[in-house]
Motif scaffolding. Structure first.
Motif, PDB file in Angstrom:
ATOM      1  N   LEU A 236       0.836  -1.204   0.000  1.00  0.00           N
ATOM      2  CA  LEU A 236       0.000   0.000   0.000  1.00  0.00           C
ATOM      3  C   LEU A 236       0.870   1.253   0.000  1.00  0.00           C
ATOM      4  O   LEU A 236       0.616   2.197  -0.749  1.00  0.00           O
ATOM      5  CB  LEU A 236      -0.947   0.003   1.197  1.00  0.00           C
ATOM      6  CG  LEU A 236      -1.899   1.193   1.303  1.00  0.00           C
ATOM      7  CD1 LEU A 236      -2.758   1.335   0.055  1.00  0.00           C
ATOM      8  CD2 LEU A 236      -2.771   1.066   2.549  1.00  0.00           C
ATOM      9  N   LEU A 237       1.894   1.255   0.817  1.00  0.00           N
ATOM     10  CA  LEU A 237       2.795   2.405   0.882  1.00  0.00           C
ATOM     11  C   LEU A 237       3.460   2.651  -0.471  1.00  0.00           C
ATOM     12  O   LEU A 237       3.532   3.788  -0.941  1.00  0.00           O
ATOM     13  CB  LEU A 237       3.845   2.191   1.971  1.00  0.00           C
ATOM     14  CG  LEU A 237       4.729   3.377   2.301  1.00  0.00           C
ATOM     15  CD1 LEU A 237       3.903   4.555   2.808  1.00  0.00           C
ATOM     16  CD2 LEU A 237       5.769   2.986   3.340  1.00  0.00           C
ATOM     17  N   THR A 238       3.921   1.590  -1.114  1.00  0.00           N
ATOM     18  CA  THR A 238       4.548   1.718  -2.429  1.00  0.00           C
ATOM     19  C   THR A 238       3.555   2.232  -3.466  1.00  0.00           C
ATOM     20  O   THR A 238       3.894   3.095  -4.277  1.00  0.00           O
ATOM     21  CB  THR A 238       5.128   0.361  -2.882  1.00  0.00           C
ATOM     22  OG1 THR A 238       6.107  -0.055  -1.931  1.00  0.00           O
ATOM     23  CG2 THR A 238       5.755   0.453  -4.252  1.00  0.00           C
ATOM     24  N   ALA A 239       2.331   1.721  -3.417  1.00  0.00           N
ATOM     25  CA  ALA A 239       1.307   2.153  -4.378  1.00  0.00           C
ATOM     26  C   ALA A 239       0.974   3.631  -4.225  1.00  0.00           C
ATOM     27  O   ALA A 239       0.718   4.328  -5.215  1.00  0.00           O
ATOM     28  CB  ALA A 239       0.050   1.314  -4.216  1.00  0.00           C
TER      29      ALA A 239
ATOM     30  N   ARG B 211       5.427   5.597  -8.469  1.00  0.00           N
ATOM     31  CA  ARG B 211       4.803   5.178  -9.729  1.00  0.00           C
ATOM     32  C   ARG B 211       5.875   4.485 -10.553  1.00  0.00           C
ATOM     33  O   ARG B 211       7.072   4.767 -10.426  1.00  0.00           O
ATOM     34  CB  ARG B 211       4.178   6.353 -10.464  1.00  0.00           C
ATOM     35  CG  ARG B 211       5.156   7.392 -10.925  1.00  0.00           C
ATOM     36  CD  ARG B 211       4.446   8.478 -11.748  1.00  0.00           C
ATOM     37  NE  ARG B 211       5.433   9.394 -12.274  1.00  0.00           N
ATOM     38  CZ  ARG B 211       5.619  10.612 -11.841  1.00  0.00           C
ATOM     39  NH1 ARG B 211       4.865  11.097 -10.878  1.00  0.00           N
ATOM     40  NH2 ARG B 211       6.545  11.368 -12.375  1.00  0.00           N
ATOM     41  N   THR B 212       5.448   3.578 -11.403  1.00  0.00           N
ATOM     42  CA  THR B 212       6.365   2.812 -12.238  1.00  0.00           C
ATOM     43  C   THR B 212       6.171   3.212 -13.686  1.00  0.00           C
ATOM     44  O   THR B 212       5.042   3.237 -14.180  1.00  0.00           O
ATOM     45  CB  THR B 212       6.119   1.301 -12.065  1.00  0.00           C
ATOM     46  OG1 THR B 212       6.234   0.974 -10.677  1.00  0.00           O
ATOM     47  CG2 THR B 212       7.112   0.494 -12.862  1.00  0.00           C
ATOM     48  N   ILE B 213       7.270   3.512 -14.349  1.00  0.00           N
ATOM     49  CA  ILE B 213       7.246   3.883 -15.761  1.00  0.00           C
ATOM     50  C   ILE B 213       7.988   2.806 -16.533  1.00  0.00           C
ATOM     51  O   ILE B 213       9.110   2.440 -16.186  1.00  0.00           O
ATOM     52  CB  ILE B 213       7.904   5.258 -15.985  1.00  0.00           C
ATOM     53  CG1 ILE B 213       7.114   6.340 -15.248  1.00  0.00           C
ATOM     54  CG2 ILE B 213       7.998   5.559 -17.470  1.00  0.00           C
ATOM     55  CD1 ILE B 213       7.730   7.715 -15.330  1.00  0.00           C
TER      56      ILE B 213
ATOM     57  N   GLU C 189      12.430  -1.465 -20.067  1.00  0.00           N
ATOM     58  CA  GLU C 189      12.920  -1.245 -18.706  1.00  0.00           C
ATOM     59  C   GLU C 189      11.828  -0.605 -17.864  1.00  0.00           C
ATOM     60  O   GLU C 189      10.981   0.109 -18.377  1.00  0.00           O
ATOM     61  CB  GLU C 189      14.141  -0.326 -18.718  1.00  0.00           C
ATOM     62  CG  GLU C 189      15.355  -0.906 -19.394  1.00  0.00           C
ATOM     63  CD  GLU C 189      16.547   0.037 -19.317  1.00  0.00           C
ATOM     64  OE1 GLU C 189      16.562   0.920 -18.440  1.00  0.00           O
ATOM     65  OE2 GLU C 189      17.442  -0.118 -20.143  1.00  0.00           O
ATOM     66  N   GLU C 190      11.885  -0.881 -16.594  1.00  0.00           N
ATOM     67  CA  GLU C 190      10.962  -0.259 -15.654  1.00  0.00           C
ATOM     68  C   GLU C 190      11.734   0.641 -14.704  1.00  0.00           C
ATOM     69  O   GLU C 190      12.799   0.262 -14.233  1.00  0.00           O
ATOM     70  CB  GLU C 190      10.199  -1.309 -14.848  1.00  0.00           C
ATOM     71  CG  GLU C 190       9.136  -2.025 -15.627  1.00  0.00           C
ATOM     72  CD  GLU C 190       8.254  -2.893 -14.745  1.00  0.00           C
ATOM     73  OE1 GLU C 190       8.567  -3.071 -13.553  1.00  0.00           O
ATOM     74  OE2 GLU C 190       7.241  -3.383 -15.253  1.00  0.00           O
ATOM     75  N   MET C 191      11.151   1.806 -14.446  1.00  0.00           N
ATOM     76  CA  MET C 191      11.777   2.752 -13.529  1.00  0.00           C
ATOM     77  C   MET C 191      10.740   3.148 -12.476  1.00  0.00           C
ATOM     78  O   MET C 191       9.608   3.508 -12.809  1.00  0.00           O
ATOM     79  CB  MET C 191      12.240   3.997 -14.283  1.00  0.00           C
ATOM     80  CG  MET C 191      12.926   5.018 -13.395  1.00  0.00           C
ATOM     81  SD  MET C 191      13.345   6.537 -14.267  1.00  0.00           S
ATOM     82  CE  MET C 191      14.528   5.948 -15.434  1.00  0.00           C
ATOM     83  N   VAL C 192      11.122   3.040 -11.223  1.00  0.00           N
ATOM     84  CA  VAL C 192      10.248   3.425 -10.129  1.00  0.00           C
ATOM     85  C   VAL C 192      10.620   4.844  -9.708  1.00  0.00           C
ATOM     86  O   VAL C 192      11.773   5.132  -9.413  1.00  0.00           O
ATOM     87  CB  VAL C 192      10.385   2.464  -8.928  1.00  0.00           C
ATOM     88  CG1 VAL C 192       9.517   2.930  -7.773  1.00  0.00           C
ATOM     89  CG2 VAL C 192      10.011   1.053  -9.349  1.00  0.00           C
TER      90      VAL C 192
END
Length: 98
Positions: A16-19, A23-25, A30-33
């Motif tokens: 929940l805290l991460t959400a 955000r993830t792009i 590749e994924e970047m947080v």
């Protein structure tokens, strides 16, 4: 508050805290947080609260109308009475913009 909210939503505290705070792009495979700034995190929290409120409100109205329909069908007044039994509530507070 976070722990209780996560438990009620059926997820972990960290999820929940991460959400709410990041955000993830995805680009080029590749994924970047990216961490949200405080106003963005607050907006995420508020959006989640509004969505939960809306769904709970809709669920309550649906349950009330289903109960009224069942009572109307058992009243012996026929299908017309059962189909006209219902409740509608105007939720003026749920549509406010903060």
């Amino acid at each position: 508050a976070l722990r209780l909210a996560a438990r009620l939503l059926g997820c972990g505290d960290a999820e929940l805290l991460t959400a709410l705070n990041s955000r993830t792009i995805s680009a080029g495979g590749e994924e970047m947080v990216i961490c949200k700034k405080l106003p963005e995190a607050r907006a995420s929290r508020d959006a989640l609260a509004k969505a939960l409120y809306e769904r709970l409100f809709d669920h309550i109205i649906f349950a009330l109308n289903r109960s009224l329909a069942a009572v109307g069908q058992g009243s012996g007044r026929g299908a017309a009475a059962a189909s006209s039994a219902g409740i509608g509530i105007l939720d003026i507070f749920g549509s406010e913009i903060f």
